[in-house]
Design an enzyme around this catalytic site. Structure first.
Site, mmCIF file in Angstrom:
data_model
loop_
_atom_site.group_PDB
_atom_site.id
_atom_site.type_symbol
_atom_site.label_atom_id
_atom_site.label_comp_id
_atom_site.label_asym_id
_atom_site.label_seq_id
_atom_site.Cartn_x
_atom_site.Cartn_y
_atom_site.Cartn_z
ATOM 1 N N LYS A 1 45.356 39.115 -28.018
ATOM 2 C CA LYS A 1 44.620 40.345 -28.335
ATOM 3 C C LYS A 1 43.168 40.043 -28.703
ATOM 4 O O LYS A 1 42.291 40.869 -28.485
ATOM 5 C CB LYS A 1 45.310 41.116 -29.455
ATOM 6 N N LYS B 1 53.741 50.114 -21.373
ATOM 7 C CA LYS B 1 53.436 51.507 -21.696
ATOM 8 C C LYS B 1 51.942 51.765 -21.780
ATOM 9 O O LYS B 1 51.532 52.905 -21.882
ATOM 10 C CB LYS B 1 54.147 51.948 -22.964
ATOM 11 N N LYS C 1 55.846 42.916 -16.316
ATOM 12 C CA LYS C 1 56.689 43.807 -17.117
ATOM 13 C C LYS C 1 56.129 45.232 -17.084
ATOM 14 O O LYS C 1 54.915 45.410 -17.049
ATOM 15 C CB LYS C 1 56.685 43.273 -18.557
#
Ligand code: TRP
Length: 333
Positions: free
Chosen positions: A115, A200, A197
């Site tokens: 991140k 969202k 993957k």
């Protein structure tokens, strides 16, 4: 354990949309949790603040995720469903846990490093402290089991280290949690890139399907889902696209992969993709209808959320009180 019940706890960050990957990989399994378990599910809204959020959109998204938990069938009477920010004990315990976590440990977390690269202009303290808040979430409730995906496993290991470190010094205060690996629930991949993957928060909306998406949009996304060369509907390592669609079909219909392969033998990809889309639309229909009712009843949502937070606090405040006492803080009379 709480009142002789095993405690299972999980949180979800209210960002992006809840996808069929979240549903298949997590929520669907929660619906079948044994009744003798106390299940606690919360909206990890404080965690989501580590990334810059637009306040208006963030508030809507958080409420929408909460309504989706309910719409999926989680029962607010059987489980405890609440917003993390409604239970101040999370951050109260986090502070204490901060003092039992080494900076080096936090800096080593893979997600922190990832991140930090992704949000290089906003490497805030919260981003590094994220796993300590997660440890507090878990340790507050004497949690035995935490259903986690691979991306959160390292955070759970850190939680265990913190708990053991504290227990070594102060006695058996915390339950040391275990990862809960669900038996079924295939991992679901992106519809645009079957090697990644399903996320969202993917920038490409064609990569995922939300659990409350309308039928036309679901059908369109499955029709354009990336498949593999050839035309046979079989699950195999060199057919990641078709394998992913077979997994989705199997999860949504309850049919086995083998039966699905037979069903579409010789019928080609086009027919198959259409059928997968229809299966998803059908399976999600009740959830979408429930959701639409719930999201328009803000008073009901507020009431259920308040009740959830109160029940969570009735457990959490005892943990904070005990920990603060162990640490030698003067109790308020
Ligand atoms: N970090 C988790 C995620 O990104 C969400 C989360 C926050 C969580 N606190 C938790 C999950 C406690 C399990 C237990 O998905």
């Amino acid at each position: 354990m709480y009142n002789n019940q095993k405690v299972l706890l999980s949180g979800i960050q209210p960002t992006g949309v809840m996808t069929i990957g979240n549903y298949i990989g997590a929520v669907k399994n929660w619906l079948t949790m044994p009744d003798d378990c106390l299940s606690i599910y919360f909206i990890a809204d404080l965690h989501a603040l580590t990334i810059k959020q637009d306040p208006t959109l963030f508030r809507q998204t958080a409420l929408s995720f909460y309504a989706q938990y309910l719409a999926a069938g989680l029962d607010p009477k059987k489980s405890i469903l609440y917003f993390q920010s409604h239970v101040p004990e999370h951050t109260q315990l986090q502070w204490a846990m901060n003092c039992f976590t080494y900076i080096g440990e936090a800096q080593r977390m893979t997600q922190f490093k990832d991140k930090s690269l992704k949000h290089a202009d906003n490497i805030n303290m919260g981003l590094m402290d994220y796993p300590v808040l997660m440890a507090a979430d878990i340790l507050l409730y004497n949690t035995d089991l935490v259903p986690v995906g691979v991306d959160q496993k390292q955070h759970l290991e850190l939680t265990r280290d913190i708990a053991l470190r504290f227990n070594n010094r102060f006695g058996d205060v915390f339950t040391v949690p275990e990862p809960y690996i669900t038996k079924n629930g295939a991992k679901i991949f992106s519809l645009s890139d079957p090697l990644a993957k399903m996320s969202k928060s993917d920038v490409d909306p064609n990569a995922y399907v939300s659990v409350i998406e309308d039928a036309d949009s679901i059908m369109r996304k499955f029709k354009r889902a990336v498949t593999d060369s050839g035309n046979e509907v079989v699950a195999s390592e060199n057919k990641p696209g078709i394998t992913n669609l077979l997994n989705i079909y199997s999860e949504m219909t309850g049919k086995s992969i083998a039966d699905a392969e037979l069903e579409f033998e010789g019928r080609g990809y086009g027919v198959f993709k259409q059928a997968v889309g229809e299966a998803v639309v059908e399976k999600l229909r009740p959830m979408r209808e429930n959701y639409n009712k719930l999201i328009s009843d803000k008073a009901y949502l507020a009431e259920v959320a308040k009740d959830g937070a109160e029940r969570a606090r009735s457990i959490a405040f005892k943990t904070v009180r005990k920990v603060y006492k162990k640490l030698g803080l003067v109790p308020m009379s």
